[in-house]
Design a protein around this motif. Structure first.
Motif, PDB file in Angstrom:
ATOM      1  N   LEU A  39     -16.657  -9.979 -44.260  1.00 14.29           N
ATOM      2  CA  LEU A  39     -17.348  -9.482 -45.449  1.00 14.29           C
ATOM      3  C   LEU A  39     -18.730  -8.954 -45.075  1.00 14.29           C
ATOM      4  CD1 LEU A  39     -17.799  -8.999 -48.451  1.00 14.29           C
ATOM      5  CD2 LEU A  39     -18.307 -11.440 -48.695  1.00 14.29           C
ATOM      6  N   LEU A  40     -19.446  -9.692 -44.248  1.00 18.11           N
ATOM      7  CA  LEU A  40     -20.777  -9.254 -43.837  1.00 18.11           C
ATOM      8  C   LEU A  40     -20.716  -7.961 -43.027  1.00 18.11           C
ATOM      9  CD1 LEU A  40     -22.480 -12.649 -42.995  1.00 18.11           C
ATOM     10  CD2 LEU A  40     -22.884 -11.162 -44.965  1.00 18.11           C
ATOM     11  N   GLU A  41     -19.702  -7.832 -42.185  1.00 19.76           N
ATOM     12  CA  GLU A  41     -19.549  -6.594 -41.422  1.00 19.76           C
ATOM     13  C   GLU A  41     -19.361  -5.405 -42.369  1.00 19.76           C
ATOM     14  OE1 GLU A  41     -16.887  -4.473 -37.935  1.00 19.76           O
ATOM     15  OE2 GLU A  41     -16.099  -6.268 -38.911  1.00 19.76           O
ATOM     16  N   LEU A  42     -18.568  -5.605 -43.401  1.00 20.76           N
ATOM     17  CA  LEU A  42     -18.358  -4.553 -44.395  1.00 20.76           C
ATOM     18  C   LEU A  42     -19.673  -4.193 -45.089  1.00 20.76           C
ATOM     19  CD1 LEU A  42     -16.152  -2.908 -46.073  1.00 20.76           C
ATOM     20  CD2 LEU A  42     -16.420  -4.751 -47.734  1.00 20.76           C
ATOM     21  N   LEU A  43     -20.432  -5.198 -45.519  1.00 18.73           N
ATOM     22  CA  LEU A  43     -21.681  -4.960 -46.240  1.00 18.73           C
ATOM     23  C   LEU A  43     -22.748  -4.319 -45.347  1.00 18.73           C
ATOM     24  CD1 LEU A  43     -21.871  -8.267 -48.309  1.00 18.73           C
ATOM     25  CD2 LEU A  43     -21.211  -5.985 -49.113  1.00 18.73           C
ATOM     26  N   ILE A  44     -22.886  -4.822 -44.143  1.00 21.69           N
ATOM     27  CA  ILE A  44     -23.890  -4.269 -43.232  1.00 21.69           C
ATOM     28  C   ILE A  44     -23.479  -2.865 -42.791  1.00 21.69           C
ATOM     29  CG2 ILE A  44     -24.960  -4.538 -40.948  1.00 21.69           C
ATOM     30  CD1 ILE A  44     -24.747  -7.628 -41.495  1.00 21.69           C
ATOM     31  N   GLY A  45     -22.202  -2.668 -42.516  1.00 18.76           N
ATOM     32  CA  GLY A  45     -21.722  -1.333 -42.171  1.00 18.76           C
ATOM     33  C   GLY A  45     -22.012  -0.333 -43.278  1.00 18.76           C
ATOM     34  N   ALA A  46     -21.856  -0.767 -44.535  1.00 16.71           N
ATOM     35  CA  ALA A  46     -22.137   0.116 -45.671  1.00 16.71           C
ATOM     36  C   ALA A  46     -23.627   0.449 -45.750  1.00 16.71           C
ATOM     37  CB  ALA A  46     -21.658  -0.528 -46.972  1.00 16.71           C
ATOM     38  N   ARG A  47     -24.484  -0.526 -45.471  1.00 18.71           N
ATOM     39  CA  ARG A  47     -25.937  -0.254 -45.480  1.00 18.71           C
ATOM     40  C   ARG A  47     -26.302   0.719 -44.376  1.00 18.71           C
ATOM     41  NH1 ARG A  47     -30.089  -4.826 -45.623  1.00 18.71           N
ATOM     42  NH2 ARG A  47     -31.422  -3.015 -45.875  1.00 18.71           N
ATOM     43  N   ILE A  48     -25.724   0.531 -43.196  1.00 20.31           N
ATOM     44  CA  ILE A  48     -26.000   1.444 -42.088  1.00 20.31           C
ATOM     45  C   ILE A  48     -25.488   2.840 -42.431  1.00 20.31           C
ATOM     46  CG2 ILE A  48     -25.459   1.977 -39.675  1.00 20.31           C
ATOM     47  CD1 ILE A  48     -25.443  -1.091 -39.180  1.00 20.31           C
ATOM     48  N   ASP A  49     -24.287   2.918 -42.985  1.00 17.37           N
ATOM     49  CA  ASP A  49     -23.740   4.220 -43.385  1.00 17.37           C
ATOM     50  C   ASP A  49     -24.626   4.913 -44.411  1.00 17.37           C
ATOM     51  OD1 ASP A  49     -21.519   5.192 -42.013  1.00 17.37           O
ATOM     52  OD2 ASP A  49     -20.140   3.872 -43.077  1.00 17.37           O
ATOM     53  N   SER A  50     -25.177   4.161 -45.330  1.00 18.11           N
ATOM     54  CA  SER A  50     -26.076   4.727 -46.331  1.00 18.11           C
ATOM     55  C   SER A  50     -27.302   5.355 -45.654  1.00 18.11           C
ATOM     56  CB  SER A  50     -26.498   3.638 -47.319  1.00 18.11           C
ATOM     57  OG  SER A  50     -27.431   4.125 -48.225  1.00 18.11           O
ATOM     58  N   GLU A  51     -27.853   4.658 -44.677  1.00 17.63           N
ATOM     59  CA  GLU A  51     -28.991   5.219 -43.931  1.00 17.63           C
ATOM     60  C   GLU A  51     -28.558   6.442 -43.129  1.00 17.63           C
ATOM     61  OE1 GLU A  51     -32.112   4.728 -44.318  1.00 17.63           O
ATOM     62  OE2 GLU A  51     -31.768   3.082 -45.704  1.00 17.63           O
ATOM     63  N   LEU A  52     -27.359   6.399 -42.561  1.00 17.48           N
ATOM     64  CA  LEU A  52     -26.871   7.549 -41.807  1.00 17.48           C
ATOM     65  C   LEU A  52     -26.654   8.759 -42.710  1.00 17.48           C
ATOM     66  CD1 LEU A  52     -24.477   5.821 -39.271  1.00 17.48           C
ATOM     67  CD2 LEU A  52     -26.615   7.009 -38.749  1.00 17.48           C
ATOM     68  N   ASP A  53     -26.240   8.534 -43.958  1.00 20.09           N
ATOM     69  CA  ASP A  53     -26.132   9.638 -44.920  1.00 20.09           C
ATOM     70  C   ASP A  53     -27.489  10.315 -45.079  1.00 20.09           C
ATOM     71  OD1 ASP A  53     -23.443   9.070 -45.399  1.00 20.09           O
ATOM     72  OD2 ASP A  53     -23.834   7.990 -47.277  1.00 20.09           O
ATOM     73  N   ARG A  54     -28.523   9.500 -45.232  1.00 15.42           N
ATOM     74  CA  ARG A  54     -29.877  10.024 -45.395  1.00 15.42           C
ATOM     75  C   ARG A  54     -30.330  10.755 -44.135  1.00 15.42           C
ATOM     76  NH1 ARG A  54     -34.346   9.146 -43.514  1.00 15.42           N
ATOM     77  NH2 ARG A  54     -33.750   7.252 -42.442  1.00 15.42           N
ATOM     78  N   ILE A  55     -30.075  10.144 -42.982  1.00 16.52           N
ATOM     79  CA  ILE A  55     -30.491  10.726 -41.705  1.00 16.52           C
ATOM     80  C   ILE A  55     -29.789  12.058 -41.459  1.00 16.52           C
ATOM     81  CG2 ILE A  55     -30.271  10.403 -39.195  1.00 16.52           C
ATOM     82  CD1 ILE A  55     -30.902   7.408 -39.709  1.00 16.52           C
ATOM     83  N   GLU A  56     -28.498  12.107 -41.745  1.00 18.12           N
ATOM     84  CA  GLU A  56     -27.728  13.335 -41.532  1.00 18.12           C
ATOM     85  C   GLU A  56     -28.250  14.504 -42.358  1.00 18.12           C
ATOM     86  OE1 GLU A  56     -23.097  13.282 -40.227  1.00 18.12           O
ATOM     87  OE2 GLU A  56     -23.601  12.239 -42.076  1.00 18.12           O
ATOM     88  N   ALA A  57     -28.844  14.204 -43.493  1.00 13.45           N
ATOM     89  CA  ALA A  57     -29.358  15.259 -44.365  1.00 13.45           C
ATOM     90  C   ALA A  57     -30.699  15.818 -43.877  1.00 13.45           C
ATOM     91  CB  ALA A  57     -29.501  14.731 -45.788  1.00 13.45           C
ATOM     92  N   LEU A  58     -31.330  15.147 -42.927  1.00 11.29           N
ATOM     93  CA  LEU A  58     -32.621  15.603 -42.414  1.00 11.29           C
ATOM     94  C   LEU A  58     -32.447  16.784 -41.462  1.00 11.29           C
ATOM     95  CD1 LEU A  58     -34.211  12.143 -41.488  1.00 11.29           C
ATOM     96  CD2 LEU A  58     -34.738  13.561 -43.490  1.00 11.29           C
ATOM     97  N   PRO A  59     -33.462  17.619 -41.364  1.00 16.09           N
ATOM     98  CA  PRO A  59     -33.409  18.651 -40.321  1.00 16.09           C
ATOM     99  C   PRO A  59     -33.501  17.982 -38.943  1.00 16.09           C
ATOM    100  CG  PRO A  59     -35.521  18.713 -41.483  1.00 16.09           C
ATOM    101  CD  PRO A  59     -34.671  17.692 -42.176  1.00 16.09           C
ATOM    102  N   ALA A  60     -32.966  18.633 -37.943  1.00 13.91           N
ATOM    103  CA  ALA A  60     -33.001  18.082 -36.587  1.00 13.91           C
ATOM    104  C   ALA A  60     -34.447  17.874 -36.147  1.00 13.91           C
ATOM    105  CB  ALA A  60     -32.279  19.009 -35.616  1.00 13.91           C
ATOM    106  N   PRO A  61     -34.797  16.667 -35.701  1.00 13.14           N
ATOM    107  CA  PRO A  61     -36.166  16.414 -35.237  1.00 13.14           C
ATOM    108  C   PRO A  61     -36.496  17.269 -34.009  1.00 13.14           C
ATOM    109  CG  PRO A  61     -34.982  14.362 -35.584  1.00 13.14           C
ATOM    110  CD  PRO A  61     -33.979  15.464 -35.663  1.00 13.14           C
ATOM    111  N   ALA A  62     -37.745  17.710 -33.948  1.00 10.20           N
ATOM    112  CA  ALA A  62     -38.163  18.595 -32.860  1.00 10.20           C
ATOM    113  C   ALA A  62     -38.886  17.861 -31.738  1.00 10.20           C
ATOM    114  CB  ALA A  62     -39.067  19.701 -33.414  1.00 10.20           C
ATOM    115  N   ASP A  63     -39.140  16.566 -31.921  1.00 11.99           N
ATOM    116  CA  ASP A  63     -39.823  15.815 -30.872  1.00 11.99           C
ATOM    117  C   ASP A  63     -39.484  14.329 -30.994  1.00 11.99           C
ATOM    118  OD1 ASP A  63     -41.420  14.908 -33.016  1.00 11.99           O
ATOM    119  OD2 ASP A  63     -43.074  16.246 -32.516  1.00 11.99           O
ATOM    120  N   VAL A  64     -39.948  13.563 -30.021  1.00 10.86           N
ATOM    121  CA  VAL A  64     -39.641  12.134 -29.988  1.00 10.86           C
ATOM    122  C   VAL A  64     -40.215  11.394 -31.196  1.00 10.86           C
ATOM    123  CG1 VAL A  64     -40.022   9.976 -28.695  1.00 10.86           C
ATOM    124  CG2 VAL A  64     -39.224  12.037 -27.505  1.00 10.86           C
ATOM    125  N   PRO A  65     -41.481  11.627 -31.585  1.00 15.98           N
ATOM    126  CA  PRO A  65     -41.973  10.920 -32.776  1.00 15.98           C
ATOM    127  C   PRO A  65     -41.133  11.193 -34.027  1.00 15.98           C
ATOM    128  CG  PRO A  65     -43.820  11.835 -31.565  1.00 15.98           C
ATOM    129  CD  PRO A  65     -42.561  12.379 -30.931  1.00 15.98           C
TER     130      PRO A  65
END
Length: 195
Positions: free
Chosen positions: A58-84
């Motif tokens: 159950l925890l794997e499902l919940l944590i995986g969903a939280r990570i996926d939610s962040e990945l949804d947000r990250i994927e929508a960002l423009p590609a970063p141009a530098d390390v920071p």
């Protein structure tokens, strides 16, 4: 009749997940107990185990969903141009991973690195993170002498490394972001300009 059973099954599963989320919000991931989840969901303990192998499933499902939610947000960002910019984009994902030491330990156990035969929600997020990072690194001013896939694997390895150090009292001289910046600059930039 089968639809009614399926609907009831899905509703029960949703109640269990909602109850678990309530318990976690109040007490944290490690403190979540199956007994409390079934009490709040209004089901028998056996019903829990009909839906989830154990607490960790159950925890794997919940944590995986939280990570996926962040990945949804990250994927929508423009590609970063530098390390920071890469570090800034990844920090909300890191925040999920460092919520509790228990969460980080569970993520490691279910990342796929532990040699488990099944690929669960957390292992899938590692593959997805690799894809997102690979796309960013292919587009940015980063090393071209190795593949973006190899660069991405290195970023994930360094990310796990600095999170592990974050939980270690011996390595509190630098922030997690500072450690990650040093490592990623050395790994990603042509000529490696890490400190």
């Amino acid at each position: 009749m089968a639809r009614a059973v399926q609907k009831r099954t899905l509703e029960t599963r949703a109640r269990l997940i909602a109850a678990a989320q309530e318990v976690i919000a109040e007490a944290g991931y490690e403190a979540m107990r199956v007994e409390e989840v079934v009490l709040r969901a209004g089901v028998a303990k056996g019903t829990f185990f009909a839906h989830f192998r154990d607490k960790e499933a159950l925890l794997e499902l919940l944590i995986g969903a939280r990570i996926d939610s962040e990945l949804d947000r990250i994927e929508a960002l423009p590609a970063p141009a530098d390390v920071p910019a890469i570090i800034g984009a990844l920090m909300p994902l890191v925040a999920v991973m460092i919520t509790e030491r228990y969460v980080f330990d569970l993520i490691l156990r279910h990342s796929g690195a532990a040699g488990k035969a099944e690929i669960g929600p957390i292992a899938q997020t590692f593959a997805r993170t690799d894809q997102v990072l690979g796309m960013w690194l292919a587009l940015g001013p980063f090393r071209k002498d190795v593949t973006p896939a190899l660069l991405s694997s290195g970023v994930q390895a360094f990310l796990i490394h600095v999170i592990a150090l974050h939980f270690c009292a011996l390595h509190q001289k630098q922030t997690l972001q500072e450690m990650l910046a040093d490592l990623l600059q050395a790994w990603l930039l042509p000529g490696g300009t890490g400190a």
